[in-house]
Write a protein that holds these residues in place. Structure first.
Motif, PDB file in Angstrom:
ATOM      1  N   ALA A 102       0.829  -1.204   0.000  1.00 60.31           N
ATOM      2  CA  ALA A 102       0.000   0.000   0.000  1.00 60.31           C
ATOM      3  C   ALA A 102       0.865   1.256   0.000  1.00 60.31           C
ATOM      4  N   GLU A 103       1.932   1.253   0.772  1.00 65.76           N
ATOM      5  CA  GLU A 103       2.830   2.412   0.811  1.00 65.76           C
ATOM      6  C   GLU A 103       3.496   2.635  -0.543  1.00 65.76           C
ATOM      7  N   LEU A 104       3.872   1.543  -1.212  1.00 68.74           N
ATOM      8  CA  LEU A 104       4.477   1.669  -2.537  1.00 68.74           C
ATOM      9  C   LEU A 104       3.471   2.198  -3.557  1.00 68.74           C
ATOM     10  N   HIS A 105       2.235   1.734  -3.451  1.00 66.64           N
ATOM     11  CA  HIS A 105       1.200   2.223  -4.351  1.00 66.64           C
ATOM     12  C   HIS A 105       0.966   3.715  -4.148  1.00 66.64           C
ATOM     13  N   ILE A 106       0.938   4.151  -2.904  1.00 70.15           N
ATOM     14  CA  ILE A 106       0.717   5.574  -2.615  1.00 70.15           C
ATOM     15  C   ILE A 106       1.833   6.412  -3.218  1.00 70.15           C
ATOM     16  N   GLU A 107       3.068   5.968  -3.035  1.00 67.26           N
ATOM     17  CA  GLU A 107       4.204   6.721  -3.574  1.00 67.26           C
ATOM     18  C   GLU A 107       4.148   6.806  -5.096  1.00 67.26           C
ATOM     19  N   ALA A 108       3.804   5.686  -5.740  1.00 66.02           N
ATOM     20  CA  ALA A 108       3.738   5.683  -7.203  1.00 66.02           C
ATOM     21  C   ALA A 108       2.591   6.560  -7.704  1.00 66.02           C
ATOM     22  N   LEU A 109       1.460   6.512  -7.039  1.00 62.97           N
ATOM     23  CA  LEU A 109       0.310   7.297  -7.474  1.00 62.97           C
ATOM     24  C   LEU A 109       0.559   8.790  -7.311  1.00 62.97           C
ATOM     25  N   ARG A 110       1.231   9.165  -6.250  1.00 66.17           N
ATOM     26  CA  ARG A 110       1.525  10.592  -6.052  1.00 66.17           C
ATOM     27  C   ARG A 110       2.412  11.120  -7.171  1.00 66.17           C
ATOM     28  N   GLY A 111       3.264  10.259  -7.725  1.00 65.30           N
ATOM     29  CA  GLY A 111       4.098  10.681  -8.841  1.00 65.30           C
ATOM     30  C   GLY A 111       3.315  10.935 -10.114  1.00 65.30           C
ATOM     31  N   LEU A 112       2.085  10.408 -10.179  1.00 66.10           N
ATOM     32  CA  LEU A 112       1.238  10.614 -11.349  1.00 66.10           C
ATOM     33  C   LEU A 112       0.388  11.871 -11.241  1.00 66.10           C
ATOM     34  N   LEU A 113       0.396  12.507 -10.084  1.00 65.30           N
ATOM     35  CA  LEU A 113      -0.446  13.677  -9.870  1.00 65.30           C
ATOM     36  C   LEU A 113       0.329  14.969 -10.125  1.00 65.30           C
ATOM     37  N   ALA A 114      -0.377  15.953 -10.626  1.00 63.66           N
ATOM     38  CA  ALA A 114       0.178  17.296 -10.782  1.00 63.66           C
ATOM     39  C   ALA A 114      -0.397  18.191  -9.694  1.00 63.66           C
ATOM     40  N   VAL A 115       0.376  19.172  -9.289  1.00 63.99           N
ATOM     41  CA  VAL A 115      -0.064  20.124  -8.274  1.00 63.99           C
ATOM     42  C   VAL A 115      -0.528  21.400  -8.974  1.00 63.99           C
ATOM     43  N   VAL A 116      -1.771  21.764  -8.747  1.00 63.90           N
ATOM     44  CA  VAL A 116      -2.324  22.985  -9.337  1.00 63.90           C
ATOM     45  C   VAL A 116      -2.516  23.996  -8.221  1.00 63.90           C
ATOM     46  N   HIS A 117      -1.796  25.112  -8.317  1.00 65.56           N
ATOM     47  CA  HIS A 117      -1.923  26.201  -7.350  1.00 65.56           C
ATOM     48  C   HIS A 117      -3.071  27.108  -7.820  1.00 65.56           C
ATOM     49  N   VAL A 118      -4.136  27.143  -7.060  1.00 66.52           N
ATOM     50  CA  VAL A 118      -5.302  27.941  -7.431  1.00 66.52           C
ATOM     51  C   VAL A 118      -5.245  29.268  -6.691  1.00 66.52           C
ATOM     52  N   GLN A 159     -16.678  30.977 -12.076  1.00 61.53           N
ATOM     53  CA  GLN A 159     -15.771  31.128 -13.209  1.00 61.53           C
ATOM     54  C   GLN A 159     -15.097  29.791 -13.470  1.00 61.53           C
ATOM     55  N   THR A 160     -14.914  29.433 -14.735  1.00 60.11           N
ATOM     56  CA  THR A 160     -14.317  28.159 -15.098  1.00 60.11           C
ATOM     57  C   THR A 160     -13.061  28.372 -15.937  1.00 60.11           C
ATOM     58  N   ALA A 161     -12.213  27.352 -15.924  1.00 58.83           N
ATOM     59  CA  ALA A 161     -10.999  27.357 -16.740  1.00 58.83           C
ATOM     60  C   ALA A 161     -10.607  25.912 -17.011  1.00 58.83           C
ATOM     61  N   ALA A 162     -10.193  25.623 -18.231  1.00 57.15           N
ATOM     62  CA  ALA A 162      -9.756  24.282 -18.612  1.00 57.15           C
ATOM     63  C   ALA A 162      -8.231  24.229 -18.586  1.00 57.15           C
ATOM     64  N   VAL A 163      -7.683  23.164 -18.005  1.00 58.04           N
ATOM     65  CA  VAL A 163      -6.234  23.005 -17.936  1.00 58.04           C
ATOM     66  C   VAL A 163      -5.875  21.595 -18.385  1.00 58.04           C
ATOM     67  N   THR A 164      -4.762  21.468 -19.054  1.00 56.88           N
ATOM     68  CA  THR A 164      -4.200  20.175 -19.432  1.00 56.88           C
ATOM     69  C   THR A 164      -2.847  20.057 -18.765  1.00 56.88           C
ATOM     70  N   ILE A 165      -2.681  19.033 -17.939  1.00 56.89           N
ATOM     71  CA  ILE A 165      -1.482  18.931 -17.120  1.00 56.89           C
ATOM     72  C   ILE A 165      -0.884  17.542 -17.235  1.00 56.89           C
ATOM     73  N   ALA A 166       0.407  17.453 -16.938  1.00 53.48           N
ATOM     74  CA  ALA A 166       1.129  16.179 -16.931  1.00 53.48           C
ATOM     75  C   ALA A 166       1.514  15.839 -15.497  1.00 53.48           C
ATOM     76  N   GLY A 167       1.571  14.556 -15.199  1.00 58.37           N
ATOM     77  CA  GLY A 167       1.903  14.121 -13.852  1.00 58.37           C
ATOM     78  C   GLY A 167       3.275  14.596 -13.403  1.00 58.37           C
ATOM     79  N   GLY A 168       3.369  14.947 -12.131  1.00 55.42           N
ATOM     80  CA  GLY A 168       4.636  15.390 -11.575  1.00 55.42           C
ATOM     81  C   GLY A 168       4.985  16.835 -11.862  1.00 55.42           C
ATOM     82  N   THR A 169       4.074  17.584 -12.465  1.00 53.23           N
ATOM     83  CA  THR A 169       4.338  18.991 -12.769  1.00 53.23           C
ATOM     84  C   THR A 169       3.532  19.888 -11.842  1.00 53.23           C
ATOM     85  N   GLU A 170       3.785  21.202 -11.955  1.00 53.22           N
ATOM     86  CA  GLU A 170       3.046  22.190 -11.180  1.00 53.22           C
ATOM     87  C   GLU A 170       2.499  23.252 -12.116  1.00 53.22           C
ATOM     88  N   ARG A 171       1.341  23.764 -11.785  1.00 53.83           N
ATOM     89  CA  ARG A 171       0.689  24.772 -12.616  1.00 53.83           C
ATOM     90  C   ARG A 171      -0.039  25.757 -11.707  1.00 53.83           C
TER      91      ARG A 171
END
Length: 212
Positions: A102-118, A159-171
């Protein structure tokens, strides 16, 4: 893939659900767990999520919770998979061999997520693809792909906005919400209807001629 149906001995490692007939609830949970496992093996992850969720509500066994995390991961729902694996780590016994996985899965999944600063001028709810994920100003974690962000706040236009992001990036995405018009705002100017206006002008002109 998920393990076999939880054995009878698994009841020693998890609380028994509160029900009038615990044995009946556990048997129904086993049946739904088996059905969810079959859906998982067929790649029907949404159905597997539904069956595992119902099984866990009947019998909160860590084995079922771990399988639910795998089903969420199978349907590429990284946020819910991480949350479910974390819940599993909170309730699973220290000797459970699935903890390390489970810990390994969590670490791998977090690497697939991008951080969006709103960034926004007022405090607002962040709705991503129709689901509320948090509050802004703040950060949200999103999987790779295209997403529609909507910010909602009481007394303001959404208000809406569309974003296209890649895992491990920040926007960084910036919003400027505009306030709704207040009930006591400036009233619309009164305007004479056109027929009444021309009639008034005609009568005024006639009165001037008579006076002259």
């Amino acid at each position: 893939p998920p393990a076999d149906v939880p054995p009878d001995g698994a009841a020693d490692t998890a609380p028994t659900p509160q029900a009038e007939s615990p044995d009946a609830g556990m048997e129904e949970a086993r049946r739904r767990y088996a059905q969810g496992s079959e859906f998982y093996r067929r790649g029907r992850f949404a159905e597997a999520v539904a069956e595992f969720s119902e099984a866990y509500s009947l019998w909160p066994n860590p084995v079922i919770l771990y399988a639910l995390g795998q089903a969420y991961e199978g349907q590429s729902d990284a946020n819910r998979a991480i949350e479910t694996y974390q819940r599993f780590l909170e309730v699973a016994p220290e000797g459970d061999l699935r903890r390390q996985d489970a810990e390994l899965h969590i670490e791998a999944l977090r690497g697939l997520l991008a951080v969006v600063h709103v960034v926004v001028n007022v405090q607002a709810s962040v709705v991503v693809d129709g689901e509320v994920l948090g509050m802004a100003p703040g950060d949200v974690r999103l999987p790779t792909g295209r997403h529609v962000l909507e910010l909602r706040a009481d007394g303001y236009h959404s208000q809406t906005a569309a974003v296209t992001i890649a895992g491990g990036t920040e926007r960084t995405v910036t919003f400027e919400l505009q306030p709704l018009p207040t009930a006591g705002g400036e009233r619309e100017r009164f305007r004479f209807p056109r027929p009444a206006f021309y009639t008034a002008v005609g009568l005024t002109g006639a009165g001037v001629v008579v006076w002259g």
